[in-house]
Scaffold this motif. Structure first.
Motif, mmCIF file in Angstrom:
data_model
loop_
_atom_site.group_PDB
_atom_site.id
_atom_site.type_symbol
_atom_site.label_atom_id
_atom_site.label_comp_id
_atom_site.label_asym_id
_atom_site.label_seq_id
_atom_site.Cartn_x
_atom_site.Cartn_y
_atom_site.Cartn_z
ATOM 1 N N GLN A 296 0.761 -1.554 0.173
ATOM 2 C CA GLN A 296 -0.152 -0.209 -0.391
ATOM 3 C C GLN A 296 1.497 1.560 0.033
ATOM 4 O O GLN A 296 2.330 1.519 0.057
ATOM 5 N N THR A 297 0.349 2.265 -0.609
ATOM 6 C CA THR A 297 1.070 3.794 -0.243
ATOM 7 C C THR A 297 1.282 4.014 0.941
ATOM 8 O O THR A 297 0.369 3.230 1.789
ATOM 9 N N ALA A 298 2.594 4.472 1.751
ATOM 10 C CA ALA A 298 2.415 5.259 2.440
ATOM 11 C C ALA A 298 3.870 6.116 2.624
ATOM 12 O O ALA A 298 4.534 6.359 2.259
ATOM 13 N N ILE A 299 3.379 6.744 3.793
ATOM 14 C CA ILE A 299 3.898 7.931 4.436
ATOM 15 C C ILE A 299 5.036 7.782 5.316
ATOM 16 O O ILE A 299 4.249 7.664 6.082
#
Lengths: 352, 97
Positions: free
Chosen positions: B5-8
């Motif tokens: 998943q996209t993560a920051i």
């Protein structure tokens, strides 16, 4: 100096008054329910009793960002507010974020990772995260040697798809090697985005050089652009339609080598007509705009999706059968009760 | 390893760096924004790449917004983002540290 970020509860009258007064001092004056009600959460920074920075999120759109830089390094509070908004949205699994803002603030947003999609004299539209516009355009079907082909485009809401829409696409398909039909993805219509897309696909499936795609976040239903930050003398529709047209011209058309966009003439809806005018003003010379007169039925009345929706509400499909391809007609017949229930629940059928 | 998943991770405060990881197909692609990119861009990219490789991440899109972070900060933020992206944040990868 460390300043902590706090949640602002706008339902608290005292907080809301302070918040509005602060934004007013920065030139934001529109606090209509249409804009404010959509806000999911609001954060702020206080210096003592005084609100010195704030920002809000509505869905995946940042709104009402305002910062006072008195006494601190320019940009630090702005970065803190926007950084916090972005972080919170990411925690909610929202990875694709938009902002509509005054043109003069575009650069500040670009400095912290936003990319500008389009701008007008007064406003700018930016995004961050992904999948972004480049991912969207990369994923679209392309034909070999697309840059040497004649490519046309039609953008439609198709609520629902009628023979009028088909007439427009047929003309485009005849005059071009390849045609993109973008179906607006905003879920604010009687027919859902998936239903509209499916009906357009079925209604055009026999045309070989036409591909039907979801407009994603970029063929924005222009009516959903927030407009609270505009000066009074700029009407919301003017800015919304212009910005939408710029995004098409700057981002979509060059990437897909689209040189002609087809629109249906609009004798009935003022807003749509304004939109057509904006396209004619903004798109040439890069993209030609061809306005095609509306198809009429046997009685000489123009075919419109509005009429179809009214017939659904009345429960009488006999007058619209000739305006619809069989795929759309069958769908309506099978789902008549469900569609009527949506109208009863408050889904508006006027407008587009 | 696949990005799930996209993560920051990280903030936009001075001396920090914000790292965003999302799915990619063609290697480790880093889009770095930094006021000191001219001076330290190569070094920042090297730290990010090296850290991602230790996680076995070969294909990923990286968006890095640097506000003057030191190498240790860059590494820490990259590790945090990677573990969130791989959904392994509950099992800290000590050996990478």
């Amino acid at each position: 100096m460390y300043e902590s970020i706090v949640d602002l509860n706008l339902n608290d009258a005292k907080v809301r008054t302070k918040w509005q007064a602060f934004l007013k001092s920065l030139g934001i004056a529109n606090f209509s329910d249409r804009e404010v009600d959509k806000i999911d959460f609001t954060i702020g920074i206080y210096n003592g009793d005084e609100l010195v920075a704030t920002g809000s999120a509505a869905g995946n759109v940042l709104k009402y960002v305002g910062v006072c830089n008195k006494g601190v390094t320019t940009g630090s509070r702005f970065n803190a507010i926007v950084g916090e908004l972005v972080n919170r949205l990411f925690q909610q699994q929202v990875f694709h974020i938009f902002v509509f803002t005054k043109k003069k603030y575009s650069e500040s947003f670009q400095h912290i990772g936003f990319e500008q999609l389009g701008d007008t004299d007064v406003a700018a539209f930016l995004e961050m995260g992904g999948p972004n516009i480049h991912d969207y355009l990369n994923d679209l079907l392309k034909v070999p040697n697309q840059q040497y082909q004649q490519i046309g485009a039609v953008v439609m809401n198709a609520n629902p798809f009628t023979l009028g829409h088909r007439y427009l696409v047929e003309k485009a398909a005849k005059e071009n090697d390849f045609v993109y039909v973008f179906v607006v993805s905003a879920n604010t219509s009687l027919f859902s985005a998936d239903e509209r897309l499916q009906l357009v696909r079925e209604g055009l499936s026999d045309l070989d050089n036409v591909v039907v795609v979801a407009g994603g976040d970029y063929m924005v239903s222009y009516a959903t652009f927030p407009a609270y930050f505009l000066p009074d003398n700029v009407t919301a529709t003017d800015y919304q339609t212009a910005l939408d047209a710029r995004v098409f011209k700057i981002q979509i058309a060059p990437a897909l080598h689209i040189t002609t966009r087809y629109v249906g003439s609009e004798p009935l809806s003022k807003t749509t007509n304004q939109y057509n005018q904006a396209l004619k003003r903004e798109l040439p010379p890069d993209v030609q705009v061809v306005e095609v007169p509306r198809k009429q039925d046997q009685t000489g009345a123009v075919i419109t999706a509005t009429r179809v929706r009214k017939a659904i509400k009345a429960g009488d499909l006999s007058n619209i059968i000739e305006s619809l391809p069989s795929s759309t007609y069958d769908f309506i017949k099978e789902n008549l009760h469900e569609l009527q229930a949506r109208i009863t629940k408050g889904m508006t059928i006027d407008g587009n | 390893m696949e990005i799930k998943q996209t993560a920051i991770a990280g903030t936009l405060e001075s001396s920090d760096i914000q790292i965003m990881l999302s799915k990619g197909q063609s290697g480790i692609q880093i889009d770095l924004e930094s006021d000191v990119k001219k001076q330290f861009g190569d070094q920042i990219n090297a730290v990010i790449t090296e850290t991602l490789k230790k996680f076995g991440i070969d294909h990923v899109k990286v968006k890095a917004l640097d506000k003057g972070a030191l190498d240790c900060v860059i590494k820490a933020r990259t590790i945090a983002a990677a573990q969130r992206a791989l959904k392994t944040a509950d099992q800290p990868a000590w050996e990478v540290l």
